[in-house]
Motif scaffolding. Sequence first.
Motif, PDB file in Angstrom:
ATOM      1  N   VAL A   5       1.216  12.229  -8.083  1.00 41.62           N
ATOM      2  CA  VAL A   5       1.652  10.536  -7.998  1.00 41.62           C
ATOM      3  C   VAL A   5       1.566   9.586  -6.612  1.00 41.62           C
ATOM      4  CG1 VAL A   5       4.159  10.178  -7.745  1.00 41.62           C
ATOM      5  CG2 VAL A   5       3.644  11.815  -9.054  1.00 41.62           C
ATOM      6  N   GLU A   6       0.792   8.391  -7.050  1.00 38.71           N
ATOM      7  CA  GLU A   6       0.280   7.888  -6.064  1.00 38.71           C
ATOM      8  C   GLU A   6       1.598   6.819  -5.642  1.00 38.71           C
ATOM      9  OE1 GLU A   6      -3.634   6.969  -8.461  1.00 38.71           O
ATOM     10  OE2 GLU A   6      -1.017   6.797  -9.020  1.00 38.71           O
ATOM     11  N   SER A   7       1.699   6.049  -4.317  1.00 43.51           N
ATOM     12  CA  SER A   7       2.915   5.855  -3.524  1.00 43.51           C
ATOM     13  C   SER A   7       1.880   5.219  -2.111  1.00 43.51           C
ATOM     14  CB  SER A   7       3.751   6.614  -3.085  1.00 43.51           C
ATOM     15  OG  SER A   7       2.781   7.247  -2.515  1.00 43.51           O
ATOM     16  N   GLY A   8       2.854   4.285  -1.819  1.00 43.29           N
ATOM     17  CA  GLY A   8       2.142   3.101  -1.261  1.00 43.29           C
ATOM     18  C   GLY A   8       1.613   2.154  -0.986  1.00 43.29           C
ATOM     19  N   GLY A   9       1.316   1.222  -1.820  1.00 47.20           N
ATOM     20  CA  GLY A   9       0.337   0.869  -2.433  1.00 47.20           C
ATOM     21  C   GLY A   9       1.730  -0.660  -2.329  1.00 47.20           C
ATOM     22  N   GLY A  10       0.949  -2.234  -2.191  1.00 45.19           N
ATOM     23  CA  GLY A  10       2.135  -3.083  -2.435  1.00 45.19           C
ATOM     24  C   GLY A  10       1.198  -4.419  -1.331  1.00 45.19           C
ATOM     25  N   LEU A  11       1.444  -4.922  -1.278  1.00 43.43           N
ATOM     26  CA  LEU A  11       1.007  -6.923  -0.846  1.00 43.43           C
ATOM     27  C   LEU A  11       0.864  -6.803   0.901  1.00 43.43           C
ATOM     28  CD1 LEU A  11       0.384  -9.778  -1.432  1.00 43.43           C
ATOM     29  CD2 LEU A  11       2.369 -10.259  -0.937  1.00 43.43           C
ATOM     30  N   VAL A  12      -0.446  -7.205   0.932  1.00 44.04           N
ATOM     31  CA  VAL A  12      -0.712  -7.173   2.427  1.00 44.04           C
ATOM     32  C   VAL A  12      -1.178  -8.344   3.005  1.00 44.04           C
ATOM     33  CG1 VAL A  12      -2.349  -5.441   2.762  1.00 44.04           C
ATOM     34  CG2 VAL A  12      -1.209  -5.728   4.549  1.00 44.04           C
ATOM     35  N   GLN A  13      -1.212  -9.457   3.841  1.00 44.99           N
ATOM     36  CA  GLN A  13      -1.975  -9.881   4.621  1.00 44.99           C
ATOM     37  C   GLN A  13      -3.793  -9.279   4.990  1.00 44.99           C
ATOM     38  OE1 GLN A  13      -0.042 -12.579   7.827  1.00 44.99           O
ATOM     39  NE2 GLN A  13       1.576 -13.378   6.061  1.00 44.99           N
ATOM     40  N   PRO A  14      -4.109 -10.493   5.277  1.00 45.54           N
ATOM     41  CA  PRO A  14      -5.767  -9.779   5.734  1.00 45.54           C
ATOM     42  C   PRO A  14      -5.826  -9.253   7.054  1.00 45.54           C
ATOM     43  CG  PRO A  14      -6.186 -11.732   4.468  1.00 45.54           C
ATOM     44  CD  PRO A  14      -4.926 -11.784   4.276  1.00 45.54           C
ATOM     45  N   GLY A  15      -6.371  -7.947   7.086  1.00 44.35           N
ATOM     46  CA  GLY A  15      -6.367  -7.495   8.799  1.00 44.35           C
ATOM     47  C   GLY A  15      -5.327  -6.704   8.666  1.00 44.35           C
ATOM     48  N   GLY A  16      -4.765  -6.672   7.807  1.00 46.66           N
ATOM     49  CA  GLY A  16      -3.360  -5.235   7.803  1.00 46.66           C
ATOM     50  C   GLY A  16      -3.873  -4.081   7.535  1.00 46.66           C
ATOM     51  N   SER A  17      -3.397  -3.517   7.446  1.00 50.86           N
ATOM     52  CA  SER A  17      -3.233  -1.516   7.121  1.00 50.86           C
ATOM     53  C   SER A  17      -2.128  -1.269   6.386  1.00 50.86           C
ATOM     54  CB  SER A  17      -2.998  -0.521   8.555  1.00 50.86           C
ATOM     55  OG  SER A  17      -3.716  -1.166   9.477  1.00 50.86           O
ATOM     56  N   LEU A  18      -2.587  -0.640   5.018  1.00 45.84           N
ATOM     57  CA  LEU A  18      -1.743   0.363   4.288  1.00 45.84           C
ATOM     58  C   LEU A  18      -1.782   1.581   4.374  1.00 45.84           C
ATOM     59  CD1 LEU A  18      -1.723  -2.259   0.973  1.00 45.84           C
ATOM     60  CD2 LEU A  18       0.515  -1.955   2.543  1.00 45.84           C
ATOM     61  N   ARG A  19      -1.449   2.513   3.542  1.00 41.66           N
ATOM     62  CA  ARG A  19      -1.782   4.076   3.849  1.00 41.66           C
ATOM     63  C   ARG A  19      -0.981   4.663   2.076  1.00 41.66           C
ATOM     64  NH1 ARG A  19       1.357   9.471   6.242  1.00 41.66           N
ATOM     65  NH2 ARG A  19      -0.733  10.662   6.268  1.00 41.66           N
ATOM     66  N   LEU A  20      -1.873   4.766   1.532  1.00 45.49           N
ATOM     67  CA  LEU A  20      -1.844   5.342   0.182  1.00 45.49           C
ATOM     68  C   LEU A  20      -1.026   7.155  -0.089  1.00 45.49           C
ATOM     69  CD1 LEU A  20      -4.349   3.291  -1.953  1.00 45.49           C
ATOM     70  CD2 LEU A  20      -2.141   2.899  -1.184  1.00 45.49           C
ATOM     71  N   SER A  21      -0.773   7.669  -0.843  1.00 45.82           N
ATOM     72  CA  SER A  21      -0.428   8.798  -0.644  1.00 45.82           C
ATOM     73  C   SER A  21      -0.137   9.344  -2.374  1.00 45.82           C
ATOM     74  CB  SER A  21       0.911   9.080  -0.584  1.00 45.82           C
ATOM     75  OG  SER A  21       0.602   8.882   1.092  1.00 45.82           O
ATOM     76  N   CYS A  22      -1.158  10.506  -2.030  1.00 46.53           N
ATOM     77  CA  CYS A  22      -0.844  10.869  -3.696  1.00 46.53           C
ATOM     78  C   CYS A  22      -1.117  12.473  -3.703  1.00 46.53           C
ATOM     79  CB  CYS A  22      -2.959  10.829  -4.245  1.00 46.53           C
ATOM     80  SG  CYS A  22      -3.318  11.349  -5.891  1.00 46.53           S
ATOM     81  N   ALA A  23       0.442  12.673  -4.846  1.00 45.07           N
ATOM     82  CA  ALA A  23       0.854  14.376  -4.093  1.00 45.07           C
ATOM     83  C   ALA A  23       0.394  15.083  -5.632  1.00 45.07           C
ATOM     84  CB  ALA A  23       2.353  14.318  -3.809  1.00 45.07           C
ATOM     85  N   ALA A  24      -0.160  16.085  -5.780  1.00 45.26           N
ATOM     86  CA  ALA A  24      -0.264  16.764  -7.059  1.00 45.26           C
ATOM     87  C   ALA A  24       1.015  17.835  -7.200  1.00 45.26           C
ATOM     88  CB  ALA A  24      -1.129  17.269  -6.830  1.00 45.26           C
ATOM     89  N   SER A  25       1.310  17.641  -8.630  1.00 44.50           N
ATOM     90  CA  SER A  25       2.039  18.869  -8.916  1.00 44.50           C
ATOM     91  C   SER A  25       1.683  19.288 -10.189  1.00 44.50           C
ATOM     92  CB  SER A  25       3.437  18.472  -8.370  1.00 44.50           C
ATOM     93  OG  SER A  25       3.572  17.446 -10.051  1.00 44.50           O
ATOM     94  N   GLY A  26       2.293  20.659 -10.222  1.00 42.19           N
ATOM     95  CA  GLY A  26       2.277  21.286 -11.925  1.00 42.19           C
ATOM     96  C   GLY A  26       1.559  23.003 -11.818  1.00 42.19           C
ATOM     97  N   SER A  27       0.837  23.145 -12.772  1.00 42.19           N
ATOM     98  CA  SER A  27       0.309  24.603 -12.640  1.00 42.19           C
ATOM     99  C   SER A  27      -0.720  24.576 -11.909  1.00 42.19           C
ATOM    100  CB  SER A  27      -0.516  24.842 -14.224  1.00 42.19           C
ATOM    101  OG  SER A  27       1.352  24.351 -14.483  1.00 42.19           O
ATOM    102  N   ILE A  28      -1.322  24.524 -11.014  1.00 49.83           N
ATOM    103  CA  ILE A  28      -2.553  24.251  -9.462  1.00 49.83           C
ATOM    104  C   ILE A  28      -2.644  25.552  -9.218  1.00 49.83           C
ATOM    105  CG2 ILE A  28      -3.477  23.017  -7.805  1.00 49.83           C
ATOM    106  CD1 ILE A  28      -1.250  20.191  -8.478  1.00 49.83           C
TER     107      ILE A  28
END
Length: 121
Positions: A5-28
């Motif tokens: 499950v990913e999160s953290g995307g969005g709209l940002v201006q050039p030069g800006g920053s974003l942090r994406l996260s991806c959490a794994a779950s289940g029979s791991i």
Amino acid sequence: QVQLVESGGGLVQPGGSLRLSCAASGSIWRLNDMGWYRQTPGKERELVAGISSGGSTTYADSVKGRFTISRDNAKKTVYLQMSSLKPEDTAVYYCNADVVLLPTFQYLQYWGQGTQVTVTV
């Protein structure tokens, strides 16, 4: 069996920053290599950054020096810190993981559902 499950995307201006996260779950039992890919309409999905279970990293030339991949094995989560974003970074970003499953110890690859990153003025 396994969800990414990913999160953290969005709209940002050039030069800006974003942090994406991806959490794994289940029979791991174990998460091996994990990575972030991106795709724009009409183009193939491309590797942005990858990280091994031991922390070794690889980056696409286009993001070197601007993006940083990291992981928290205890949380079963991989991150992508994106800085100095450019309009050409606009894409759907997908998380990918090589998983060893329980209880079979089978090796399978999983993808997240994708998160949109848009870089625009």
